[in-house]
Motif scaffolding. Sequence first.
Motif, PDB file in Angstrom:
ATOM      1  N   GLN A 184       0.830  -1.198   0.000  1.00  0.00           N
ATOM      2  CA  GLN A 184       0.000   0.000   0.000  1.00  0.00           C
ATOM      3  C   GLN A 184       0.870   1.256   0.000  1.00  0.00           C
ATOM      4  OE1 GLN A 184      -3.496   0.206  -0.296  1.00  0.00           O
ATOM      5  NE2 GLN A 184      -2.985  -1.907  -0.909  1.00  0.00           N
ATOM      6  N   MET A 185       0.665   2.108  -0.997  1.00  0.00           N
ATOM      7  CA  MET A 185       1.452   3.320  -1.177  1.00  0.00           C
ATOM      8  C   MET A 185       0.578   4.554  -0.949  1.00  0.00           C
ATOM      9  SD  MET A 185       4.319   1.908  -1.956  1.00  0.00           S
ATOM     10  CE  MET A 185       5.273   3.360  -2.443  1.00  0.00           C
ATOM     11  N   LEU A 186       1.241   5.668  -0.697  1.00  0.00           N
ATOM     12  CA  LEU A 186       0.544   6.935  -0.480  1.00  0.00           C
ATOM     13  C   LEU A 186       1.261   8.042  -1.237  1.00  0.00           C
ATOM     14  CD1 LEU A 186      -1.339   8.976   0.965  1.00  0.00           C
ATOM     15  CD2 LEU A 186       0.288   8.950   2.878  1.00  0.00           C
ATOM     16  N   ASP A 187       0.516   8.754  -2.066  1.00  0.00           N
ATOM     17  CA  ASP A 187       0.993   9.996  -2.665  1.00  0.00           C
ATOM     18  C   ASP A 187       0.269  11.139  -1.963  1.00  0.00           C
ATOM     19  OD1 ASP A 187       2.493   8.554  -4.431  1.00  0.00           O
ATOM     20  OD2 ASP A 187       1.229   8.921  -6.173  1.00  0.00           O
ATOM     21  N   TYR A 188       1.003  12.178  -1.580  1.00  0.00           N
ATOM     22  CA  TYR A 188       0.340  13.321  -0.964  1.00  0.00           C
ATOM     23  C   TYR A 188       0.785  14.622  -1.619  1.00  0.00           C
ATOM     24  CZ  TYR A 188       4.611  13.704   1.942  1.00  0.00           C
ATOM     25  OH  TYR A 188       5.902  13.816   2.385  1.00  0.00           O
ATOM     26  N   ASP A 189      -0.118  15.579  -1.612  1.00  0.00           N
ATOM     27  CA  ASP A 189       0.118  16.877  -2.231  1.00  0.00           C
ATOM     28  C   ASP A 189      -0.398  17.934  -1.255  1.00  0.00           C
ATOM     29  OD1 ASP A 189       0.588  18.954  -3.966  1.00  0.00           O
ATOM     30  OD2 ASP A 189      -1.141  18.569  -5.245  1.00  0.00           O
ATOM     31  N   VAL A 190       0.518  18.688  -0.652  1.00  0.00           N
ATOM     32  CA  VAL A 190       0.163  19.701   0.344  1.00  0.00           C
ATOM     33  C   VAL A 190       0.626  21.061  -0.154  1.00  0.00           C
ATOM     34  CG1 VAL A 190       0.456  20.455   2.733  1.00  0.00           C
ATOM     35  CG2 VAL A 190       0.412  18.015   2.192  1.00  0.00           C
ATOM     36  N   ASP A 191      -0.247  22.067  -0.117  1.00  0.00           N
ATOM     37  CA  ASP A 191       0.161  23.390  -0.567  1.00  0.00           C
ATOM     38  C   ASP A 191      -0.429  24.488   0.307  1.00  0.00           C
ATOM     39  OD1 ASP A 191      -2.442  24.447  -1.988  1.00  0.00           O
ATOM     40  OD2 ASP A 191      -2.129  22.457  -2.843  1.00  0.00           O
ATOM     41  N   LEU A 192       0.338  25.565   0.415  1.00  0.00           N
ATOM     42  CA  LEU A 192      -0.052  26.776   1.123  1.00  0.00           C
ATOM     43  C   LEU A 192      -0.181  27.871   0.074  1.00  0.00           C
ATOM     44  CD1 LEU A 192      -0.390  28.194   3.948  1.00  0.00           C
ATOM     45  CD2 LEU A 192       2.052  28.744   3.791  1.00  0.00           C
ATOM     46  N   TYR A 193      -1.290  28.616   0.096  1.00  0.00           N
ATOM     47  CA  TYR A 193      -1.523  29.551  -1.004  1.00  0.00           C
ATOM     48  C   TYR A 193      -2.143  30.867  -0.548  1.00  0.00           C
ATOM     49  CZ  TYR A 193      -6.355  27.866  -0.647  1.00  0.00           C
ATOM     50  OH  TYR A 193      -7.609  27.529  -0.187  1.00  0.00           O
ATOM     51  N   LEU A 194      -1.925  31.876  -1.369  1.00  0.00           N
ATOM     52  CA  LEU A 194      -2.604  33.163  -1.257  1.00  0.00           C
ATOM     53  C   LEU A 194      -3.660  33.226  -2.338  1.00  0.00           C
ATOM     54  CD1 LEU A 194       0.456  35.568  -0.781  1.00  0.00           C
ATOM     55  CD2 LEU A 194      -1.200  34.888   0.966  1.00  0.00           C
ATOM     56  N   SER A 195      -4.817  33.785  -2.015  1.00  0.00           N
ATOM     57  CA  SER A 195      -5.898  33.869  -2.996  1.00  0.00           C
ATOM     58  C   SER A 195      -6.435  35.295  -3.060  1.00  0.00           C
ATOM     59  CB  SER A 195      -7.030  32.906  -2.635  1.00  0.00           C
ATOM     60  OG  SER A 195      -7.622  33.267  -1.389  1.00  0.00           O
ATOM     61  N   TYR A 196      -7.025  35.610  -4.208  1.00  0.00           N
ATOM     62  CA  TYR A 196      -7.715  36.895  -4.373  1.00  0.00           C
ATOM     63  C   TYR A 196      -9.102  36.615  -4.941  1.00  0.00           C
ATOM     64  CZ  TYR A 196      -8.972  41.606  -5.754  1.00  0.00           C
ATOM     65  OH  TYR A 196      -9.618  42.799  -5.881  1.00  0.00           O
ATOM     66  N   HIS A 197     -10.132  36.969  -4.174  1.00  0.00           N
ATOM     67  CA  HIS A 197     -11.523  36.782  -4.580  1.00  0.00           C
ATOM     68  C   HIS A 197     -12.049  38.115  -5.099  1.00  0.00           C
ATOM     69  CE1 HIS A 197     -11.930  32.758  -2.621  1.00  0.00           C
ATOM     70  NE2 HIS A 197     -10.916  33.247  -1.916  1.00  0.00           N
ATOM     71  N   LEU A 198     -12.364  38.161  -6.380  1.00  0.00           N
ATOM     72  CA  LEU A 198     -12.685  39.419  -7.049  1.00  0.00           C
ATOM     73  C   LEU A 198     -13.838  40.155  -6.378  1.00  0.00           C
ATOM     74  CD1 LEU A 198     -12.014  41.262  -9.436  1.00  0.00           C
ATOM     75  CD2 LEU A 198     -13.657  39.947 -10.811  1.00  0.00           C
ATOM     76  N   PHE A 199     -14.882  39.417  -5.996  1.00  0.00           N
ATOM     77  CA  PHE A 199     -16.055  40.042  -5.385  1.00  0.00           C
ATOM     78  C   PHE A 199     -16.188  39.716  -3.897  1.00  0.00           C
ATOM     79  CE2 PHE A 199     -17.590  39.082  -9.851  1.00  0.00           C
ATOM     80  CZ  PHE A 199     -17.254  40.336 -10.339  1.00  0.00           C
ATOM     81  N   GLY A 200     -15.153  39.144  -3.309  1.00  0.00           N
ATOM     82  CA  GLY A 200     -15.212  38.726  -1.922  1.00  0.00           C
ATOM     83  C   GLY A 200     -15.581  37.262  -1.806  1.00  0.00           C
ATOM     84  N   GLY A 201     -15.227  36.655  -0.685  1.00  0.00           N
ATOM     85  CA  GLY A 201     -15.406  35.215  -0.535  1.00  0.00           C
ATOM     86  C   GLY A 201     -16.833  34.742  -0.402  1.00  0.00           C
ATOM     87  N   ARG A 202     -17.800  35.634  -0.092  1.00  0.00           N
ATOM     88  CA  ARG A 202     -19.195  35.229   0.079  1.00  0.00           C
ATOM     89  C   ARG A 202     -20.071  35.551  -1.123  1.00  0.00           C
ATOM     90  NH1 ARG A 202     -21.295  33.619   4.861  1.00  0.00           N
ATOM     91  NH2 ARG A 202     -19.937  33.715   6.702  1.00  0.00           N
ATOM     92  N   ALA A 203     -19.512  36.179  -2.153  1.00  0.00           N
ATOM     93  CA  ALA A 203     -20.309  36.578  -3.313  1.00  0.00           C
ATOM     94  C   ALA A 203     -20.926  35.354  -3.994  1.00  0.00           C
ATOM     95  CB  ALA A 203     -19.441  37.343  -4.306  1.00  0.00           C
ATOM     96  N   PHE A 204     -22.115  35.532  -4.572  1.00  0.00           N
ATOM     97  CA  PHE A 204     -22.774  34.417  -5.267  1.00  0.00           C
ATOM     98  C   PHE A 204     -21.876  33.869  -6.363  1.00  0.00           C
ATOM     99  CE2 PHE A 204     -25.415  33.140  -8.953  1.00  0.00           C
ATOM    100  CZ  PHE A 204     -25.925  31.964  -8.422  1.00  0.00           C
ATOM    101  N   LEU A 205     -21.355  34.727  -7.214  1.00  0.00           N
ATOM    102  CA  LEU A 205     -20.343  34.342  -8.201  1.00  0.00           C
ATOM    103  C   LEU A 205     -18.984  34.763  -7.641  1.00  0.00           C
ATOM    104  CD1 LEU A 205     -21.897  35.240 -11.670  1.00  0.00           C
ATOM    105  CD2 LEU A 205     -21.535  32.975 -10.679  1.00  0.00           C
ATOM    106  N   ASP A 206     -18.089  33.812  -7.541  1.00  0.00           N
ATOM    107  CA  ASP A 206     -16.818  34.044  -6.867  1.00  0.00           C
ATOM    108  C   ASP A 206     -15.633  33.687  -7.768  1.00  0.00           C
ATOM    109  OD1 ASP A 206     -14.782  34.387  -5.009  1.00  0.00           O
ATOM    110  OD2 ASP A 206     -15.147  32.461  -4.017  1.00  0.00           O
ATOM    111  N   PRO A 207     -15.316  34.544  -8.744  1.00  0.00           N
ATOM    112  CA  PRO A 207     -14.075  34.310  -9.516  1.00  0.00           C
ATOM    113  C   PRO A 207     -12.869  34.619  -8.639  1.00  0.00           C
ATOM    114  CG  PRO A 207     -15.119  36.360 -10.186  1.00  0.00           C
ATOM    115  CD  PRO A 207     -16.056  35.715  -9.212  1.00  0.00           C
TER     116      PRO A 207
END
Length: 221
Positions: free
Chosen positions: A92-115
Amino acid sequence: MKKFFAVFLLVAVIGTGAFAQITLGVSGALHMDSQLSASQIQDRFAKGEGIFYGPFVEVIFGNLGLGLNANLSFYTGAGSLAPYGASIDGIQMLDYDVDLYLSYHLFGGRAFLDPFAELGFGVMATTFASETDQAIIPWDGPLLASSYWYGALGLGINLGGIGIFGKFAYNNAIPTPVSAEWKPAYGTGQTDLPGYGYDAVLFPNGYLPKYRVTFGVKLIL
């Protein structure tokens, strides 16, 4: 990985005190060496073929966010593990992918459409799912690993406290050797591992898939 969690925890605690928005969720990610069509991607997710699954958390300060993501893939090994030549048939093998990121939400994180857009740093690695199998390779740590940075564009839809999203990322491997600790039977101390054709346990740039498609669902607190 410990540094990822420490940095994120510190920012999360500070951000919560500043009335930041916190999102918790799960996602599935498909890594690709070449771009696939929409139907091919849909088929992969429908079958669960090559999909990494896992949780994520993101703290959003207005339009800006800081997130931590961890996706895992468990599978049964077959053949030998390059560059070591050790048989992993049936293990049994395990591949893992862990990342730390910065994001920019054009209309804010709660907007109905969130690009949104992301820029992050991550580590993708292969290891044994069980510690009892690690005696196959004479050191402690990942068998193979690649650090990388990535950029991503995505779109989410939020309905109250629930949201769904998809994003497309480009990954670029960072050519930095990865160190591991020799097991006592082979000596002690931190060292760059001998390469067997590699500089260390670092994957060559060709290993790390260039593209990643992710779909997920989140709870907005």
